[in-house]
Design an enzyme around this catalytic site. Structure first.
Site: not given
Length: 494
Positions: A127, A129, A159, A244, A370, A374, A389
């Site tokens: 991810h 972001r 996402n 997923h 994965d 954050h 996460g």
């Protein structure tokens, strides 16, 4: 640009060989592989030790019985894999042949003595972001974290904000990645518009823009009819579906695995069925549609059995396991610490051991991170409120070596297969091997290095890891992408 990597233990999953050799790189590809004298050939492509070794807090580590052992037949046939004549490499078209001549011709030299030279790692689950959530991570920092962890190619989940559901977002990520990082970034497209689960994304348009995978990662498409349509279209466009598996109707606000640890902490639990029901559905839909299905972050013992049965039935299914799921069980959760909160959650020790066995027996194909960064203030909240996460790019290789290779559950060859060769095969990439003519995406990994995880040293913006303070074994010391040194702790001499 030319580069010589000398004295390394070269692992090539393409022909399952390991030997001491020099690698000469020219114009972004492997130009020559020069075996060292036969008396110096390496015979250890596997490691053994104490079962179940996990990185230990406060710099301590369980003593590994037997240390790093050699498997007798790992590389008995190493001599002469690249044809040798009278101690020199066969002359290739435009090749060099003599080690001294190669060193003189190279613009840079890295001495990899004592370390493994592996095909560059490929992470099928990251991810970044970007766009829209760059306070957590961006392509530049995610790329730097990937290089620090030995990854030369990463697959970015959709996402983002806006969701990667159209050619424009796919193109933006491709362009931005080319500007700010040396890592190859493959952007995944979402299955549905806005990941709302109601209408298919512009799948054909994204395919034309270079997108090779679809996913709704972070959730499942609960409308099975719509999902089947997406799978059919993906099959027509030669795309892989990354699944997923989570039945949202069974989650009920769960934040940890539904076991004694969740009860002890007074937290709502997530049962194995939440994952297993959708995994079974997706396998059946893949069987019907013929699409290539890849199950993301498998965490349950039954997911391993379902993958085994599906493969035996001829379904085009592959599966990944994340380092946190094979390194930790829910027993490791240390109070109300959101660094232990991920989705799927840490499961029971029985689940963890089954995942390890699935990797060891090659039922499970891939090790993927994965990587989910954050902001610190987000993960400082209670497990109930914090986002799911953890970060993983910079610890994955060491966790794999520490908890799978060092205890003898995987060989070094299997590590290379699951972190590079199999991802390349699944994605249809000309990568994952160390052969003349192959792209010079390479990772130098020092299995003898012990180090303590310090999140403040991460290149990622994210510091959210449950492994802080643990001593791990095995360190990435250099990452080469397209023949250029993109990260190195080793000197590069002219």
């Amino acid at each position: 640009m030319t580069l010589l990597i000398k004295n390394g233990r070269v692992i090539n999953p393409g022909d399952k060989t390991v030997r001491r050799a020099d690698i000469y790189v020219k114009d972004g590809v492997i130009a020559e592989i020069i075996d060292l004298p036969s008396g110096e050939a390496d015979d250890s492509c596997a490691a053994g030790g104490a079962d179940g070794v996990i990185g230990m807090k406060d710099g301590a580590a369980d003593a590994a019985a037997g240390g790093i052992g050699a498997i007798d037949d790992a590389a008995d046939a190493a001599d002469g894999v690249i044809g040798m004549k009278d101690g020199a490499a066969d002359a290739a078209a435009g090749g060099i042949g003599a080690i001294d001549d190669v060193a003189d011709a190279a613009d840079g030299v890295i001495d990899a003595a004592g370390a493994y030279c592996m095909p560059g790692f490929i992470d099928m689950h990251v991810h970044l972001r970007d766009p829209g959530l760059t306070y957590k991570e961006d392509i530049a920092t995610g790329g730097a974290a990937a290089l620090h962890g030995g990854f030369t190619t990463i697959v970015a989940m959709p996402n983002t904000k806006p969701v990667a559901d159209c050619p424009e977002v796919i193109t933006y990520v491709q362009r931005r990645a080319a500007e700010v990082t040396k890592v190859h970034v493959l952007q995944v497209g979402s299955v549905t518009k806005g990941m709302a689960g109601e209408e298919l994304s512009d799948i054909r348009g994204m395919a034309k823009a270079g997108c090779i995978c679809l996913s709704e990662d972070g959730k499942s498409v609960m409308n099975s009819d719509l999902y089947r349509d997406a799978m059919r279209m993906a099959a027509e466009e030669d795309m892989t579906v990354l699944a997923h598996c989570e039945d949202i109707n069974l989650v009920h606000g769960g934040v940890l695995n539904a076991d004694g640890k969740a009860a002890q902490l007074g937290m709502p639990g997530i049962t194995n069925a939440v994952e297993d029901i959708i995994a079974a559905r997706d396998i059946l839909l893949a069987k019907e549609t013929g699409v290539r299905l890849h199950l993301c972050h498998c965490s349950t013992r039954d997911s391993v059995e379902m993958v085994r049965l599906a493969k035996a039935d001829g379904v085009h299914v592959t599966a990944e396991v994340c380092p946190h799921h094979f390194s930790l069980s829910s027993d490791a959760i240390d109070g109300d610490d959101a660094n232990f909160k991920m989705n799927p959650p840490l499961r029971t020790r029985e689940d963890m051991e089954t995942l390890r066995r699935g990797l060891s027996e090659d039922i499970m194909d891939v090790i993927a991170t994965d990587h989910a960064p954050h902001a610190a203030e987000e993960k400082a909240q209670s497990i109930r409120k914090a986002p799911f996460g953890i970060v993983g790019l910079e610890t994955a290789a060491a966790l794999t070596y520490t908890n799978l290779v060092k205890p003898g559950l995987l060989t070094m060859m299997q590590m290379a297969e699951k972190m590079s060769y199999r991802p390349a095969q699944i994605l249809g990439l000309n990568k994952g091997v160390i052969e003349v003519g192959a792209p010079a995406d390479l990772t130098i990994f020092d299995a003898d290095r012990a180090w303590t995880v310090d999140p403040d040293q991460f290149r990622s913006k994210g510091r959210n890891t449950p492994f802080a303070g643990m001593t791990l074994f095995g360190k990435v010391t250099a990452t080469i992408v397209d023949g250029e040194v993109a990260f190195s702790e080793l000197p590069v001499t002219p």
